[in-house]
Design an enzyme around this catalytic site. Sequence first.
Site, PDB file in Angstrom:
ATOM      1  N   ASN A   2       0.681 -12.923 -21.574  1.00 31.96           N
ATOM      2  CA  ASN A   2       1.230 -13.269 -20.247  1.00 31.96           C
ATOM      3  C   ASN A   2       1.048 -14.767 -19.991  1.00 31.96           C
ATOM      4  OD1 ASN A   2       1.297 -10.514 -20.135  1.00 31.96           O
ATOM      5  ND2 ASN A   2      -0.412 -10.302 -18.729  1.00 31.96           N
ATOM      6  N   ASP A   3      -0.208 -15.213 -20.140  1.00 32.69           N
ATOM      7  CA  ASP A   3      -0.458 -16.634 -19.904  1.00 32.69           C
ATOM      8  C   ASP A   3       0.029 -17.487 -21.058  1.00 32.69           C
ATOM      9  OD1 ASP A   3      -1.510 -16.922 -17.318  1.00 32.69           O
ATOM     10  OD2 ASP A   3      -3.367 -15.972 -17.963  1.00 32.69           O
TER      11      ASP A   3
ATOM     12  N   ARG B 232     -13.997  -8.635 -19.825  1.00 30.41           N
ATOM     13  CA  ARG B 232     -13.627 -10.047 -19.709  1.00 30.41           C
ATOM     14  C   ARG B 232     -14.400 -10.656 -18.547  1.00 30.41           C
ATOM     15  NH1 ARG B 232      -7.505 -11.676 -18.635  1.00 30.41           N
ATOM     16  NH2 ARG B 232      -7.984 -11.004 -16.545  1.00 30.41           N
TER      17      ARG B 232
ATOM     18  N   GLU C  43      -4.901 -17.590 -24.804  1.00 25.66           N
ATOM     19  CA  GLU C  43      -3.810 -17.556 -23.825  1.00 25.66           C
ATOM     20  C   GLU C  43      -3.350 -18.964 -23.427  1.00 25.66           C
ATOM     21  OE1 GLU C  43      -5.126 -15.275 -20.413  1.00 25.66           O
ATOM     22  OE2 GLU C  43      -7.129 -16.122 -20.524  1.00 25.66           O
TER      23      GLU C  43
ATOM     24  N   ARG D 243       5.630 -17.079 -14.354  1.00 21.52           N
ATOM     25  CA  ARG D 243       6.142 -15.705 -14.444  1.00 21.52           C
ATOM     26  C   ARG D 243       7.045 -15.348 -13.282  1.00 21.52           C
ATOM     27  NH1 ARG D 243       0.811 -12.345 -15.695  1.00 21.52           N
ATOM     28  NH2 ARG D 243       2.158 -10.535 -15.657  1.00 21.52           N
TER      29      ARG D 243
ATOM     30  N   CYS E  84      -3.418  -8.182 -25.683  1.00 29.56           N
ATOM     31  CA  CYS E  84      -3.702  -7.407 -24.475  1.00 29.56           C
ATOM     32  C   CYS E  84      -2.813  -7.842 -23.311  1.00 29.56           C
ATOM     33  CB  CYS E  84      -5.183  -7.482 -24.106  1.00 29.56           C
ATOM     34  SG  CYS E  84      -5.729  -9.155 -23.768  1.00 29.56           S
TER      35      CYS E  84
ATOM     36  N   HIS F 196       0.828  -1.206   0.000  1.00 34.84           N
ATOM     37  CA  HIS F 196       0.000   0.000   0.000  1.00 34.84           C
ATOM     38  C   HIS F 196       0.858   1.250   0.000  1.00 34.84           C
ATOM     39  CE1 HIS F 196      -3.864  -1.980   1.682  1.00 34.84           C
ATOM     40  NE2 HIS F 196      -3.852  -1.922   0.374  1.00 34.84           N
TER      41      HIS F 196
ATOM     42  N   ARG G 129     -10.463  -6.108 -16.769  1.00 36.32           N
ATOM     43  CA  ARG G 129     -10.303  -7.301 -15.921  1.00 36.32           C
ATOM     44  C   ARG G 129     -11.374  -7.221 -14.843  1.00 36.32           C
ATOM     45  NH1 ARG G 129      -4.405  -6.375 -17.085  1.00 36.32           N
ATOM     46  NH2 ARG G 129      -3.504  -8.380 -17.622  1.00 36.32           N
TER      47      ARG G 129
HETATM   48  C1  PEP Z   1      -2.710 -12.434 -20.262  1.00 32.58           C
HETATM   49  O1  PEP Z   1      -2.674 -13.577 -19.804  1.00 32.58           O
HETATM   50  O2  PEP Z   1      -1.888 -11.990 -21.097  1.00 32.58           O
HETATM   51  C2  PEP Z   1      -3.752 -11.492 -19.800  1.00 32.58           C
HETATM   52  C3  PEP Z   1      -3.921 -10.319 -20.348  1.00 32.58           C
HETATM   53  O3  PEP Z   1      -4.518 -11.905 -18.758  1.00 32.58           O
HETATM   54  P1  PEP Z   1      -4.077 -11.777 -17.222  1.00 32.58           P
HETATM   55  O4  PEP Z   1      -2.736 -11.066 -17.191  1.00 32.58           O
HETATM   56  O5  PEP Z   1      -5.152 -11.032 -16.537  1.00 32.58           O
HETATM   57  O6  PEP Z   1      -3.982 -13.199 -16.805  1.00 32.58           O
HETATM   58 MG    MG Z   2      -4.378 -14.317 -18.643  1.00 33.57          MG
END
Ligand code: PEP
Ligand code: MG
Length: 603
Positions: free
Chosen positions: A486-487, A358, A463, A497, A534, A215, A322
Amino acid sequence: MKPIKSKPAAKLTPSAPREKRLRGQPLYPGIGFGPLHEATEAALVIPIQPCAKSEIPKELARLDDAIIRSRHQLQKLKSRLTALPKDSQAEIAPLLDVHLHMLGSSRLLRGIKARIQSGEQSPEAAVQTEAEAQAGLILTQAGDDKAGRLRRADEVREVARRIIRNLTRQPFRSFAALPQGSILAAKDLRPAEAALIQPSHFAGIVTAEGGLDGHTAVMLRALGIPAVLGVSGLLDKTTPGAFTIIDGDKGEIILNATKASLNAARKQLSAQTRARRALTRLQHLPAQTRCGTQIELQANLELPFELKMIAESGARGIGLLRSEFMFMNREAVPDEETQTRMYHDIVEAMDGDPVTIRLLDWGSDKDVEALSRFLPEASEPNPALGLRGIRLLLRHKKLLDTQLAAIMRAAAAGPVRIMVPMVSVARELTETREAMRRVWRRLKQRKNTILPEKMPPLGIMVETPAAALAAPLLAKHSDFFAIGTNDLTMYTLAADRSMPSDVKLYDPLEPAVLRLIHLTASFAGTAGLPVSICGELASHPAATPLLLGLGIRHLSMHVNAVPRVKQAVRACHLQACEQLANEALAAPDAETVHQILTKAHDA
Ligand code: PEP
Ligand code: MG
C-alpha cells in the site's frame, strides 16, 4: 374523395414500468430479490416557544422522563443484540454504550439543561440547538480524521433525535411492519436503527445516502445480507413494492427487474452458493501449488473481533497485527500491563501459530487520539513524508520501550515476531534493536516477569523505495521482510491512495512497483530471509500467480480474502507463474499488467 374515417382511439393500457439499473457502493456481497419497500420516518416537529419561568421545573422533569425512556430503549436494544452473531455484537454494543454514555452525566445533557434553565427554549428546542452546537464543535476540531469527526457528530445528533422523539411522543420508524422477504430501502439509516433490523426479514438493504466507512455501514455489514449504500436518486425512481434485484458484489440495484434479469440473478445466486460451499471445503486443505510448493497464508488483524475468524478462514497465524487499534478509542495510552494483556490474549488465541506484531504505525493520516500529544506541534506541510511510524516512535522512547516490553512479555505465550513500520534507513532498525536489548535486559532483572527463552525476531516493513533498494544492507540487521504494497505503491509513484481514480496513477501493478517487489524478494532470497507481502495486493486472487512468480512464498491479508487466495494458490504452477512475472516486469504500464493477468486467468 373518400370520407375521412376517424381512427379508433388508441387503447390506453398501463405499460409495465421500465427496468432501471442504479449504482451505489457495494457494502455486503450477495444477490437478493423481492419487492422494494421504503422505511419512512415522519419528520420531527420541534416546538420552539420559550418556556415561562414557572414552567421550568416541569419542563426539566419532562426532559428527565424522556432521558429515562431513551435509556430504557437503548438497554432493550442491547439485550436484543444477543440474537446476533458474536462478532456483530462486538461491533454494535460499544456504539450503543456511547449513546448510553451521552444519556448519563454528559456535556450534552448539561448543555441542554442550562438552555432550559435560562427560560429561552422549550426542552425540544434546547435539545436540538445544544446537539447542533456540539456537533458543530466536533466537526471543526483539528486533525485528519474527518470520517471519525463526522461519525461523532452524527452520534450526538442521533441521541438528540431519540430524546426529541421521546419528548414529543412521535413514533420511531418500524422495520418489522415491512413485508417479509422485501428489500429494505431508506434515504439513510442510523447506527442504532440498523441494530433493530432483523436480517432474516429482508432480502437486502439499500440506502440512497451513506458511505462505507460509517458506523451504520459497520452494523449493516454485521447483518450479513446483501447491502448497497449511497444509491443516489434511489427513492425518486421507485414505486412501493417495485420488484427489485440487489447485487451486493457489484453495488447494483435493478428496479422493476424483468424476467430475463431475474433468471440471470437466480443463476448468479446458485453459482455463488456453490462457490461459497467450495471455499468452505478449502479451509482444511493445504495452501500448496500444483507443483507441490507450500505457500504460507496468514491474516492481517486490525480489530479484536476478527480474531476468531482467523482459524475459520484457514489462515495460519497473523502476518500483520496493526497495533494502532489498541491505542484507538481510548483517552489514555494503554500502559505496559494493559498492552501485555492485549497482545498475550491474541498470541494465546493463535494456539502456537505465529503472530507478527507491528510496532505502532501512527502519524500522517493515521490519527490516534490518545497519541495526539506526542505529535509535532506545528503541522507538517507533507505529513506522509514527515514524522510517522518508526520515525515518530524513536523520538518517544518511553512509548517504544513500553510497547516492546509488552510484546516481549506476551511472547512467552507463543511465537511472536516484532515488525518495524516505515523504515527508510538502516539506522532506524539498529536503534530499534538497541531499544529491544535495553528493554530485554530490564525485564530480565525484574522479579516475577515471565519471558520467552529468546528475544523475538525483529523484521521490517518494506514500504519505502529506499528500504527495497537497500534491502541487502537492511537484511544484515533484520530477521525477516514484509512488503507493504500500500505504502510502497504510494511512495514509488508519489501518488496518494485517495487520488481520484480517473488519474489512474496509484496502482500496485505498475511495473515500477513490481520491480521493487521482485528486487526485495531476490535480495531476501540471497540473504536467506523470509519475505511476505501484507499490503492489499496480497488479498487479490488475480495477483496471486504474479506474486508467486516474483518470488513471494508468504502472503498476509484480510481474513475474508484467505479462502479465495488459497484457491488461487492451488491452481498455480510455479513455472507458469515465473513466466507470467517476467511478462509483467517487462510490461510498459499497469494497464498491460492487468490485461496479462486477465488473459492468464481466462486461459
Ligand atoms: C502497507 O503499507 O502496505 C501496509 C500493510 O501498511 P498500512 O496499510 O497499515 O499502512
Ligand atoms: Mg504501510
